[in-house]
Scaffold this motif. Sequence first.
Motif, PDB file in Angstrom:
ATOM      1  N   ARG A 293       4.661   6.710  46.979  1.00  0.00           N
ATOM      2  CA  ARG A 293       4.978   5.823  45.856  1.00  0.00           C
ATOM      3  C   ARG A 293       3.732   5.105  45.381  1.00  0.00           C
ATOM      4  O   ARG A 293       2.744   5.003  46.099  1.00  0.00           O
ATOM      5  CB  ARG A 293       6.046   4.811  46.255  1.00  0.00           C
ATOM      6  N   LYS A 294       3.792   4.599  44.156  1.00  0.00           N
ATOM      7  CA  LYS A 294       2.673   3.810  43.638  1.00  0.00           C
ATOM      8  C   LYS A 294       2.807   2.381  44.135  1.00  0.00           C
ATOM      9  O   LYS A 294       3.890   1.818  44.224  1.00  0.00           O
ATOM     10  CB  LYS A 294       2.636   3.862  42.113  1.00  0.00           C
ATOM     11  N   ASP A 295       1.677   1.782  44.443  1.00  0.00           N
ATOM     12  CA  ASP A 295       1.652   0.427  44.961  1.00  0.00           C
ATOM     13  C   ASP A 295       0.239  -0.115  44.764  1.00  0.00           C
ATOM     14  O   ASP A 295      -0.659   0.606  44.327  1.00  0.00           O
ATOM     15  CB  ASP A 295       2.018   0.422  46.453  1.00  0.00           C
ATOM     16  N   CYS A 296       0.046  -1.370  45.081  1.00  0.00           N
ATOM     17  CA  CYS A 296      -1.276  -2.006  45.054  1.00  0.00           C
ATOM     18  C   CYS A 296      -1.852  -2.098  43.644  1.00  0.00           C
ATOM     19  O   CYS A 296      -3.047  -2.325  43.477  1.00  0.00           O
ATOM     20  CB  CYS A 296      -2.276  -1.257  45.930  1.00  0.00           C
ATOM     21  N   TYR A 297      -1.074  -1.878  42.672  1.00  0.00           N
ATOM     22  CA  TYR A 297      -1.576  -2.022  41.317  1.00  0.00           C
ATOM     23  C   TYR A 297      -0.447  -2.379  40.385  1.00  0.00           C
ATOM     24  O   TYR A 297       0.700  -2.452  40.770  1.00  0.00           O
ATOM     25  CB  TYR A 297      -2.298  -0.762  40.842  1.00  0.00           C
ATOM     26  N   MET A 298      -0.758  -2.608  39.136  1.00  0.00           N
ATOM     27  CA  MET A 298       0.240  -3.098  38.202  1.00  0.00           C
ATOM     28  C   MET A 298       0.306  -2.239  36.949  1.00  0.00           C
ATOM     29  O   MET A 298      -0.675  -1.624  36.561  1.00  0.00           O
ATOM     30  CB  MET A 298      -0.093  -4.546  37.840  1.00  0.00           C
ATOM     31  N   ASP A 299       1.460  -2.202  36.357  1.00  0.00           N
ATOM     32  CA  ASP A 299       1.631  -1.574  35.053  1.00  0.00           C
ATOM     33  C   ASP A 299       1.455  -2.665  34.010  1.00  0.00           C
ATOM     34  O   ASP A 299       2.219  -3.631  33.968  1.00  0.00           O
ATOM     35  CB  ASP A 299       3.020  -0.951  34.942  1.00  0.00           C
ATOM     36  N   ILE A 300       0.470  -2.520  33.169  1.00  0.00           N
ATOM     37  CA  ILE A 300       0.092  -3.583  32.242  1.00  0.00           C
ATOM     38  C   ILE A 300       0.600  -3.253  30.842  1.00  0.00           C
ATOM     39  O   ILE A 300       0.272  -2.197  30.294  1.00  0.00           O
ATOM     40  CB  ILE A 300      -1.442  -3.754  32.221  1.00  0.00           C
ATOM     41  N   PRO A 301       1.396  -4.128  30.245  1.00  0.00           N
ATOM     42  CA  PRO A 301       1.854  -3.882  28.870  1.00  0.00           C
ATOM     43  C   PRO A 301       0.680  -3.971  27.902  1.00  0.00           C
ATOM     44  O   PRO A 301      -0.332  -4.605  28.184  1.00  0.00           O
ATOM     45  CB  PRO A 301       2.870  -5.001  28.628  1.00  0.00           C
ATOM     46  N   ASN A 302       0.821  -3.343  26.743  1.00  0.00           N
ATOM     47  CA  ASN A 302      -0.270  -3.361  25.754  1.00  0.00           C
ATOM     48  C   ASN A 302       0.084  -4.144  24.495  1.00  0.00           C
ATOM     49  O   ASN A 302      -0.699  -4.179  23.545  1.00  0.00           O
ATOM     50  CB  ASN A 302      -0.694  -1.946  25.382  1.00  0.00           C
ATOM     51  N   ALA A 303       1.265  -4.787  24.469  1.00  0.00           N
ATOM     52  CA  ALA A 303       1.652  -5.579  23.300  1.00  0.00           C
ATOM     53  C   ALA A 303       2.734  -6.569  23.705  1.00  0.00           C
ATOM     54  O   ALA A 303       3.456  -6.351  24.684  1.00  0.00           O
ATOM     55  CB  ALA A 303       2.141  -4.681  22.173  1.00  0.00           C
TER      56      ALA A 303
ATOM     57  N   GLN B 121      -7.494 -13.267  32.508  1.00  0.00           N
ATOM     58  CA  GLN B 121      -8.124 -13.971  31.403  1.00  0.00           C
ATOM     59  C   GLN B 121      -7.859 -13.222  30.095  1.00  0.00           C
ATOM     60  O   GLN B 121      -7.898 -11.980  30.069  1.00  0.00           O
ATOM     61  CB  GLN B 121      -9.638 -14.083  31.612  1.00  0.00           C
ATOM     62  N   ILE B 122      -7.584 -13.984  29.022  1.00  0.00           N
ATOM     63  CA  ILE B 122      -7.373 -13.429  27.688  1.00  0.00           C
ATOM     64  C   ILE B 122      -8.448 -14.000  26.761  1.00  0.00           C
ATOM     65  O   ILE B 122      -8.700 -15.211  26.767  1.00  0.00           O
ATOM     66  CB  ILE B 122      -5.981 -13.784  27.139  1.00  0.00           C
ATOM     67  N   PHE B 123      -9.070 -13.140  25.952  1.00  0.00           N
ATOM     68  CA  PHE B 123     -10.133 -13.551  25.044  1.00  0.00           C
ATOM     69  C   PHE B 123      -9.755 -13.186  23.611  1.00  0.00           C
ATOM     70  O   PHE B 123      -8.930 -12.290  23.382  1.00  0.00           O
ATOM     71  CB  PHE B 123     -11.462 -12.860  25.406  1.00  0.00           C
TER      72      PHE B 123
ATOM     73  N   GLY C   2      -8.771  -4.206  29.148  1.00  0.00           N
ATOM     74  CA  GLY C   2      -8.096  -3.490  28.075  1.00  0.00           C
ATOM     75  C   GLY C   2      -7.863  -4.405  26.896  1.00  0.00           C
ATOM     76  O   GLY C   2      -8.356  -5.548  26.854  1.00  0.00           O
ATOM     77  N   ASN C   3      -7.110  -3.928  25.940  1.00  0.00           N
ATOM     78  CA  ASN C   3      -6.802  -4.677  24.733  1.00  0.00           C
ATOM     79  C   ASN C   3      -5.308  -4.911  24.630  1.00  0.00           C
ATOM     80  O   ASN C   3      -4.499  -4.000  24.853  1.00  0.00           O
ATOM     81  CB  ASN C   3      -7.295  -3.942  23.494  1.00  0.00           C
TER      82      ASN C   3
ATOM     83  N   LEU D 141      -8.927  -9.401  30.879  1.00  0.00           N
ATOM     84  CA  LEU D 141      -9.560  -9.049  32.145  1.00  0.00           C
ATOM     85  C   LEU D 141      -8.623  -9.491  33.258  1.00  0.00           C
ATOM     86  O   LEU D 141      -8.225 -10.658  33.319  1.00  0.00           O
ATOM     87  CB  LEU D 141     -10.916  -9.752  32.300  1.00  0.00           C
ATOM     88  N   ILE D 142      -8.248  -8.546  34.131  1.00  0.00           N
ATOM     89  CA  ILE D 142      -7.378  -8.841  35.262  1.00  0.00           C
ATOM     90  C   ILE D 142      -8.067  -8.375  36.537  1.00  0.00           C
ATOM     91  O   ILE D 142      -8.532  -7.241  36.623  1.00  0.00           O
ATOM     92  CB  ILE D 142      -6.010  -8.147  35.114  1.00  0.00           C
ATOM     93  N   ILE D 143      -8.146  -9.278  37.505  1.00  0.00           N
ATOM     94  CA  ILE D 143      -8.751  -8.962  38.804  1.00  0.00           C
ATOM     95  C   ILE D 143      -7.715  -9.250  39.884  1.00  0.00           C
ATOM     96  O   ILE D 143      -7.178 -10.359  39.956  1.00  0.00           O
ATOM     97  CB  ILE D 143     -10.030  -9.780  39.048  1.00  0.00           C
ATOM     98  N   ALA D 144      -7.425  -8.261  40.688  1.00  0.00           N
ATOM     99  CA  ALA D 144      -6.461  -8.411  41.779  1.00  0.00           C
ATOM    100  C   ALA D 144      -7.114  -7.983  43.083  1.00  0.00           C
ATOM    101  O   ALA D 144      -7.643  -6.873  43.189  1.00  0.00           O
ATOM    102  CB  ALA D 144      -5.215  -7.565  41.515  1.00  0.00           C
TER     103      ALA D 144
END
Length: 216
Positions: A120-130, A158-160, A210-211, A195-198
């Motif tokens: 299974r997938k783990d240790c990371y995240m699914d990041i939405p784009n909108a 962080q969001i820029f 990402g954007n 920017l996301i750091i985990a």
Amino acid sequence: DGNELSSLDGTDIQHAYERSGMLEVTLTKQFRACPGASFTDTVYVYPLPEVYLGTDTHLCLNGAPVILKNRLDMPAEVYHTVWNTGDTTETLNVVRPGTYSLTVQTEPLGCSATETVTVRKDCYMDIPNAFTPDGDGINDYFFPRQLLSRSVAVFKMQIFNRWGQLMFETHSMEGRGWDGKYNGKEQQAGVYPYLIIATLRNGQTETYTGNLTLIR
């Protein structure tokens, strides 16, 4: 192997051996009026191969691959290995989540055994784009909700804006995320870099850039 079977009406006698090796078989036939007859031979019972891939496991994005292999001793006889991916190696480097199975087949009779494991997938995240911060209660905040917190020890997001100005920052895995505002003022629709750091509990750090599209 110490077992004895008999048939009084001439029907076939069958016996399944529970252990492998060179075993002796004796057939005795008794007649009513004539002397009995006996015949002895030996048979070789080939062992059934055993396969164990371990318990289900997980895979971390950008981390080391999961190496699958038979954790039990391979047969002493000539054998063949084939994975459901088509690979015929004894070990398999897994870089994608999925279900994987290994079949071990021995010569000369083709006895085989198969074992399956799920990665299974783990240790990371699914990041939405909108996201749409319009107050309707649906997708009003930007936050990687599918982050598996059981595997993350330290988190920063962080969001820029397009000029590199910091719009939002959080270190909490429990917050709502960015609501599309800066200093309480709604920001314009558009694209915002993130920017996301985990840092995972095993010490490995994952960085995601990402954007994000803010839609109004």
